[in-house]
Design a protein around this motif. Structure first.
Motif, PDB file in Angstrom:
ATOM      1  N   ILE A  35       0.808  -1.207   0.000  1.00  0.00           N
ATOM      2  CA  ILE A  35       0.000   0.000   0.000  1.00  0.00           C
ATOM      3  C   ILE A  35       0.853   1.273   0.000  1.00  0.00           C
ATOM      4  O   ILE A  35       0.497   2.280  -0.626  1.00  0.00           O
ATOM      5  CB  ILE A  35      -0.994   0.007   1.183  1.00  0.00           C
ATOM      6  N   TYR A  39       0.568   4.243  -2.774  1.00  0.00           N
ATOM      7  CA  TYR A  39       0.408   5.672  -2.464  1.00  0.00           C
ATOM      8  C   TYR A  39       1.461   6.504  -3.193  1.00  0.00           C
ATOM      9  O   TYR A  39       1.162   7.600  -3.688  1.00  0.00           O
ATOM     10  CB  TYR A  39       0.491   5.893  -0.953  1.00  0.00           C
ATOM     11  N   TYR A  65       0.755   8.825   2.904  1.00  0.00           N
ATOM     12  CA  TYR A  65       0.105   7.620   3.415  1.00  0.00           C
ATOM     13  C   TYR A  65      -0.014   7.674   4.939  1.00  0.00           C
ATOM     14  O   TYR A  65      -1.077   7.400   5.506  1.00  0.00           O
ATOM     15  CB  TYR A  65       0.877   6.372   3.001  1.00  0.00           C
ATOM     16  N   ARG A  69      -3.383   7.656   7.137  1.00  0.00           N
ATOM     17  CA  ARG A  69      -3.526   6.536   8.077  1.00  0.00           C
ATOM     18  C   ARG A  69      -3.743   7.027   9.504  1.00  0.00           C
ATOM     19  O   ARG A  69      -4.561   6.478  10.246  1.00  0.00           O
ATOM     20  CB  ARG A  69      -2.278   5.656   8.016  1.00  0.00           C
ATOM     21  N   PRO A  76      -7.394   5.017   4.739  1.00  0.00           N
ATOM     22  CA  PRO A  76      -6.336   4.875   3.724  1.00  0.00           C
ATOM     23  C   PRO A  76      -6.716   3.937   2.579  1.00  0.00           C
ATOM     24  O   PRO A  76      -6.221   4.082   1.468  1.00  0.00           O
ATOM     25  CB  PRO A  76      -5.146   4.326   4.508  1.00  0.00           C
ATOM     26  N   PHE A  77      -7.628   2.970   2.833  1.00  0.00           N
ATOM     27  CA  PHE A  77      -8.078   2.072   1.775  1.00  0.00           C
ATOM     28  C   PHE A  77      -9.381   1.413   2.216  1.00  0.00           C
ATOM     29  O   PHE A  77      -9.792   1.502   3.374  1.00  0.00           O
ATOM     30  CB  PHE A  77      -7.032   1.005   1.452  1.00  0.00           C
ATOM     31  N   ILE A 139      -7.943   2.046  -3.211  1.00  0.00           N
ATOM     32  CA  ILE A 139      -7.736   3.393  -2.681  1.00  0.00           C
ATOM     33  C   ILE A 139      -8.592   4.342  -3.514  1.00  0.00           C
ATOM     34  O   ILE A 139      -8.356   4.480  -4.715  1.00  0.00           O
ATOM     35  CB  ILE A 139      -6.258   3.811  -2.777  1.00  0.00           C
ATOM     36  N   VAL A 153      -6.989  11.475  -1.524  1.00  0.00           N
ATOM     37  CA  VAL A 153      -7.873  10.388  -1.123  1.00  0.00           C
ATOM     38  C   VAL A 153      -9.248  10.945  -0.766  1.00  0.00           C
ATOM     39  O   VAL A 153      -9.350  11.906   0.005  1.00  0.00           O
ATOM     40  CB  VAL A 153      -7.299   9.624   0.090  1.00  0.00           C
TER      41      VAL A 153
END
Length: 369
Positions: A35, A39, A65, A69, A76-77, A139, A153
């Motif tokens: 991940i 990013y 990221y 987070r 984040p996802f 994402i 995001v």
């Protein structure tokens, strides 16, 4: 289903109790990128552009990221899990296992086509648990943002960029998106002779507009029930009117029993609260009815527009056919005129024996007679 996702489990870095390791070789790993690297691929250019504009060093973002987070605004996802049937009718050791795998494989590739603003960095099809199922970790991102990074995001904005907008908490973008994905999976199932049996909380197979309308109807029903409950709790006016006020001697004031006085205070407080609740509920009810009316009008308008387009197309085909017939008639007249002109020239120059010998013989016999 949806959840935070456990990518290590999806990749079988470790085995849970419900996994049959002898069947893990049948799993499919469509893609996997750590991940943090995903990013970097998605946001490094926008991050460099953002940091270059900052005049204060403390406003620069070192690691995007980690910022997402550790923050609370965005996840984040996201992970979604899709499955056809259950262990009884589509189990991994049953006769329909390969059929389920085929359907989920086709759905995964169509998912990528539909969701251009959901970056899939990890996707796995599992055939080593009770039922074949598909994990998709993605994402969500939006581009051209005026706030923060130009590419950032955002699930809400990513879905909006794909043409999906919600209507508040009662009907979110995610609700609509999940419904559309279920419908897409149901279409692929139907291609393979499997109908979506919708149980319990599942909604009927609806278009997006109809889905919105059904949601509003549910909300309207809830509001009506709330108003009914409030009305049932309203103060009894008759009980208040029965309270007797007793005049006090040598004064213009009156007195009531302590119990009656307390009843009056309680009644007044309830009345104020109930008036506020009823007013608010009536306002929400009015808005919900208007929304349903607007949706009905929109569906009627689209239906009428479709009918008009069909009628216009039929008229166009009819006119085109008539025009084509007229053109052919004109061409036929023109060709007949040319033929008559050619025949006249042949006749005038006595050339029929060249173009039509049989005609010339007939004329010679006629002359002999």
């Amino acid at each position: 289903m949806s959840g935070d996702g456990v990518v290590a489990h999806n990749r079988r870095t470790y085995f849970a109790e419900n996994v049959d390791p002898t069947r893990t070789r049948l799993n499919v790993e469509y893609c996997y990128t750590p991940i943090e690297e995903a990013y970097h691929q998605l946001f490094d250019a926008a991050l460099a552009e953002f940091n270059a504009k900052q005049k204060r060093k403390d406003r620069c973002i070192e690691n995007y990221y980690e910022k997402i987070r550790d923050g609370k605004q965005e996840k984040p996802f996201y992970e979604v899990i899709f499955q056809v049937g259950n262990k009884d009718d589509m189990g991994t050791v049953g006769e329909n296992a390969e059929l389920a795998k085929t359907i989920l494989d086709k759905f995964y590739h169509s998912f990528l086509e539909r969701n251009s603003h959901l970056h899939v960095y990890s996707a796995h099809l599992h055939m080593d648990e009770a039922t074949p199922h598909l994990h998709i970790d993605f994402i969500p991102f939006t581009t051209g943002s005026k706030r923060g990074l130009s590419t950032r995001v955002s699930l809400k904005q990513a879905l909006a960029d794909q043409g999906i907008t919600g209507e508040g908490r009662s009907l979110t973008e995610r609700d609509l998106w999940v419904q559309k994905e279920k419908e897409a999976l149901a279409e692929i199932m139907l291609e393979h002779g499997i109908e979506w049996e919708q149980k319990g909380e599942h909604k009927e197979h609806l278009s997006v507009l109809e889905f919105k309308r059904e949601k509003r109807k549910e909300e309207l029903a809830e509001l009506e029930q709330s108003i009914e409950r409030v009305q049932q709790q309203q103060v009894s006016i008759q009980a208040v009117e029965q309270i007797e006020a007793k005049p006090l001697p040598l004064t213009s004031k009156v007195a009531v029993d302590r119990e009656d006085y307390q009843n009056l205070v309680t009644a007044a407080q309830k009345y104020v609260v109930q008036e506020k609740q009823e007013s608010k509920l009536k306002k929400l009810l009015k808005e919900a009815k208007k929304t349903i009316s607007d949706l009905k009008a929109k569906i009627q308008s689209l239906t009428a527009e479709l009918s008009a387009v069909k009628a216009e197309l039929a008229q166009y085909k009819s006119v085109r056919g008539k025009l084509r017939t007229a053109d052919l008639e004109q061409e036929n007249i023109r060709l007949r005129s040319k033929i008559r002109s050619y025949e006249s020239t042949i006749e005038r120059n006595d050339l029929w024996h060249i173009f039509n010998p049989r005609r010339n013989k007939t004329r010679n016999r006629d002359d002999t007679r």
